[in-house]
Design an enzyme around this catalytic site. Structure first.
Site, PDB file in Angstrom:
ATOM      1  N   VAL A  17       8.721  -7.733 -12.237  1.00  0.00           N
ATOM      2  CA  VAL A  17       7.662  -8.675 -11.886  1.00  0.00           C
ATOM      3  C   VAL A  17       7.529  -9.766 -12.953  1.00  0.00           C
ATOM      4  O   VAL A  17       7.450 -10.961 -12.639  1.00  0.00           O
ATOM      5  CB  VAL A  17       6.318  -7.941 -11.673  1.00  0.00           C
ATOM      6  CG1 VAL A  17       5.201  -8.934 -11.381  1.00  0.00           C
ATOM      7  CG2 VAL A  17       6.438  -6.939 -10.531  1.00  0.00           C
ATOM      8  N   GLU A 136      -4.953  -9.965  -7.958  1.00  0.00           N
ATOM      9  CA  GLU A 136      -4.462 -10.105  -6.582  1.00  0.00           C
ATOM     10  C   GLU A 136      -3.241  -9.229  -6.310  1.00  0.00           C
ATOM     11  O   GLU A 136      -3.089  -8.658  -5.224  1.00  0.00           O
ATOM     12  CB  GLU A 136      -4.103 -11.571  -6.297  1.00  0.00           C
ATOM     13  CG  GLU A 136      -3.631 -11.862  -4.889  1.00  0.00           C
ATOM     14  CD  GLU A 136      -4.681 -11.490  -3.851  1.00  0.00           C
ATOM     15  OE1 GLU A 136      -5.679 -12.200  -3.762  1.00  0.00           O
ATOM     16  OE2 GLU A 136      -4.517 -10.470  -3.143  1.00  0.00           O
ATOM     17  N   ILE A 143       0.364  -9.682  -0.050  1.00  0.00           N
ATOM     18  CA  ILE A 143      -0.742  -9.969   0.885  1.00  0.00           C
ATOM     19  C   ILE A 143      -1.970 -10.370   0.072  1.00  0.00           C
ATOM     20  O   ILE A 143      -2.393  -9.623  -0.795  1.00  0.00           O
ATOM     21  CB  ILE A 143      -1.071  -8.745   1.763  1.00  0.00           C
ATOM     22  CG1 ILE A 143       0.166  -8.310   2.549  1.00  0.00           C
ATOM     23  CG2 ILE A 143      -2.229  -9.056   2.702  1.00  0.00           C
ATOM     24  CD1 ILE A 143      -0.081  -7.121   3.473  1.00  0.00           C
ATOM     25  N   GLY A 194      14.565   1.590  -3.543  1.00  0.00           N
ATOM     26  CA  GLY A 194      13.535   1.262  -4.540  1.00  0.00           C
ATOM     27  C   GLY A 194      12.126   1.197  -3.971  1.00  0.00           C
ATOM     28  O   GLY A 194      11.227   0.657  -4.596  1.00  0.00           O
ATOM     29  N   LYS A 212      -5.279   2.426  -3.283  1.00  0.00           N
ATOM     30  CA  LYS A 212      -5.511   1.072  -2.759  1.00  0.00           C
ATOM     31  C   LYS A 212      -6.758   1.035  -1.888  1.00  0.00           C
ATOM     32  O   LYS A 212      -7.550   0.093  -1.944  1.00  0.00           O
ATOM     33  CB  LYS A 212      -4.292   0.609  -1.960  1.00  0.00           C
ATOM     34  CG  LYS A 212      -3.060   0.390  -2.833  1.00  0.00           C
ATOM     35  CD  LYS A 212      -1.819   0.161  -1.989  1.00  0.00           C
ATOM     36  CE  LYS A 212      -0.577   0.129  -2.860  1.00  0.00           C
ATOM     37  NZ  LYS A 212       0.652   0.428  -2.077  1.00  0.00           N
ATOM     38  N   GLY A 310       7.704  -5.567  -4.383  1.00  0.00           N
ATOM     39  CA  GLY A 310       8.929  -6.321  -4.635  1.00  0.00           C
ATOM     40  C   GLY A 310       8.701  -7.417  -5.663  1.00  0.00           C
ATOM     41  O   GLY A 310       7.578  -7.871  -5.885  1.00  0.00           O
TER      42      GLY A 310
END
Lengths: 435, 435
Positions: A17, A136, A143, A194, A212, A310
């Site tokens: 990331v 976020e 999303i 992954g 979540k 991802g």
């Protein structure tokens, strides 16, 4: 501190990331200057091992450091971006950065699920709006559900949230349903691609989805629930037969995180496999894709579908936060004020039950009696032709009943001699259940 | 001007949406004070006829006025909310309010489609950030697509947008496909339910969708396109047979607005009925619901589904804008800077063609020759059993070809003696078309 026309970043984590964030910032630097009036510069990237090869180019003027303090003690750095994961060092880094007046952008779901109340407390003690906290990327990767919860529903009342919020299990369910893979094949494939957590129990057991859901409940209902309180069932009990029955009924099976405000004002929540009809857009959300449906008073039904994880989806969400801060957007925290909404782990739903049995007479009568005793009305009974009398199953669809009643029915059935193994049950997601 | 802890509103329009805004502001006033630190007060509602009964309660301290200037000249009013519709008076009101330093919130799609460039120009000449302009409710009612375009894709590159952005026609297509209604029955029902514009040609001709597509293209690609340049076909040519063929192919028909950035950097766009496969979430978006899919470099695919119109969805979007302004959110305008992206009304797609014919020999050969001449490869030919030789049709699915080539094929076929009426065509929305 930085000059008025520059925003300096320190990034904790130079992996998937972090690399994506640096890449996007480099590609879009002049566009971001146009948008925000500021130059966004990555000054330091903190990694564990400076000698490890990286998959991104370090921008000019950016150095690799290995000590957290190199960023935390650097007064020139305005925003700390935490994308290293974990909840121990990451927590220290986030708390120290905020205490030192830096804004923080994080993608750390585990940290938010565990420590958001404490972070919010810290933020309210800071005597400034300049120190902002954004996350976020922490829920459903690409999303924009956090921002949506913080700004699209301010004048609305959320009745229900229902989401495919774990990519690994949705990938597996798609493989099992559409591609007829076994559970083990599906898990193996998900791991290779992954999609699975280091410990896949977090995925298949429903625990990642529950983390979540807890965060979303904070935003939707202003309530902090202990994760343990939320009933959590993963996909491990599912069999091929359940998919066959789902198909017979005109639908499929999805692992959903659901939270619902009942008529009495209590909120109930669970993570569970659910039967979803084919005319529900969630039924077409396949592979590692995530989706969240929000049912509310003003907007009726809103659905967001997108990539839940991802490199670029997650980095994109961090970038949105960084650009918003560079623009000067300020979100007073705790944004969605706390409410006194109470949690009650009970809800009503139509249920699907699947019972494995050793063939004998009287089964239907006994099941009927048990359901009657617990006031559970049966809508229909489905049975595929019995193939082996030692390995048969049938399915029941109930009318809308209380979750507690279903647990009693299941306990009574499980005690009968012909019942093989634990009966399987799941809520049925239907229009008339949601309203 | 108002005190630092109060925001005063003047609302132009006391109808469906205006009433919804007042209702929500009244219900949520203490919550909004908690969120924004300010009291949001509706001071004046401007209506045409003050004696007309209203379906909402006027808040304390709010008066009904009938002259625009009662709001425009009132220095105590901070935000002008324009929900009266139209493009003449509404334009004057919006321009005057902005010039006088009031922020504006509008739900006016026609105005934005027509005059956004001029409004942006005015805003850039204002020497302040305090005068803000917001129009979330102008496109797709309750779907927060404007804000999403302004903030979720800043670090991304949008390749394609594809949306069900007209509720009336989607309601009609659902009724025709699922409920086997005729076109006239479906339109009649849509009108009765209030889904159709006063002039339904705007809906069924695709023009309303085109206005929205134009606005979305401004946001996604930084380009102002003349609406006329966008190829626009509505649903009037569709027949029962097209739905039958779509079902045979495993899909359905949706009226889509599509804009796509091609590999050469040009953007093409059209409004057209499209064939959508059943495994695409857009295929399950039924009734008056809207949906927009955005395909982009970072986020891959993002889909937003929600209510495109109606009192509370539209009011909710206005409320989001009002609360954001009360919080002090500032959006530099033009937010998505203009780019030099060029428009080119050509695109490649798989196409579905339906040809009505008078039965005779040699038809297949002739069609084959014409397609070959224009370099159009045929993927498959479908034919329902011929029922009457004077009223038969067959369908062709092509490989991916240029739009211009399809128009040539259709012109050549239409000139043949056996061809009855205008051949019908539509793009086929498929995964491999989008990438």
């Amino acid at each position: 501190m930085s000059t008025p026309d520059t925003i300096n970043l320190g990034i904790f984590g130079g992996g998937t990331v972090g690399g994506g964030i640096v890449e996007i910032l480099t590609q879009k630097s002049s566009y971001f200057r146009q948008l925000t009036g500021k130059t966004i510069r990555v000054r330091k990237v903190c990694v564990r091992d400076a000698s490890k090869p990286r998959d991104f180019t370090l921008p000019e003027g950016c150095s690799i450091v290995t000590s957290y303090d190199d960023i935390l003690d650097d007064d020139d750095i305005d925003i700390a971006v935490e994308v290293m994961g974990g909840t121990t060092d990451a927590k220290d880094v986030v708390f120290t950065a905020l205490s030192k007046g830096k804004s923080v952008v994080t993608a750390n779901k585990a940290l938010i699920a565990k420590d958001l109340p404490e972070i919010e407390k810290l933020l309210t003690t800071l005597d400034t709006d300049d120190t902002q906290f954004r996350y976020e990327a922490a829920v459903c990767g690409g999303i924009p559900i956090i921002r949506s919860m913080q700004s699209d529903f301010v004048g609305d009342d959320i009745k229900l949230m229902s989401g495919i919020i774990n990519g690994c299990t949705n990938f597996m369910l798609t493989a099992m349903d559409r591609d007829k893979k076994s559970y083990d094949e599906a898990l193996d494939q998900a791991s290779k691609l992954g999609y699975a957590e280091a410990d896949p129990t977090l995925d298949v057991g429903g625990f990642d989805a529950r983390s979540k859901l807890k965060i979303l409940m904070r935003l939707a209902y202003g309530m902090d629930v202990e994760e343990d309180e939320i009933s959590c069932r993963g996909i491990t009990e599912l069999t091929k037969m359940d998919f066959e029955y789902a198909k017979m009924l005109g639908g499929t099976i999805k692992l959903l995180g659901v939270a619902e405000k009942n008529d009495d004002g209590h909120v109930s929540a669970f993570v569970s496999p659910c039967y979803v009809t084919n005319d529900d857009p969630l039924s077409s959300v396949n592979g590692a894709t995530n989706a969240i449906e929000v049912v509310s008073k003003n907007l009726v039904s809103s659905i967001y579908i997108g990539q839940g994880a991802g490199r670029y989806p997650t980095a994109n969400s961090c970038i949105n936060d960084i650009v918003a801060l560079a623009k000067g957007d300020k979100t007073k925290l705790p944004f969605n004020p706390k409410s006194d909404t109470k949690f009650a782990n009970n809800y009503s739903s139509v249920f699907f039950l699947r019972l494995n049995y050793r063939d004998q007479v009287g089964i239907t009568r006994q099941v009927g009696e048990i359901c009657e005793k617990h006031d559970v009305s049966i809508h229909s009974i489905l049975q595929n032709p019995v193939q082996k009398s030692q390995d048969s199953a049938f399915a029941i669809v109930t009318e809308k009943v209380e979750y507690a009643a279903i647990l009693q029915v299941l306990a009574d059935i499980e005690a009968l001699s012909w019942c093989k193994g634990k009966p399987f049950y799941m809520p049925v997601l239907r229009e008339d259940w949601q309203t």
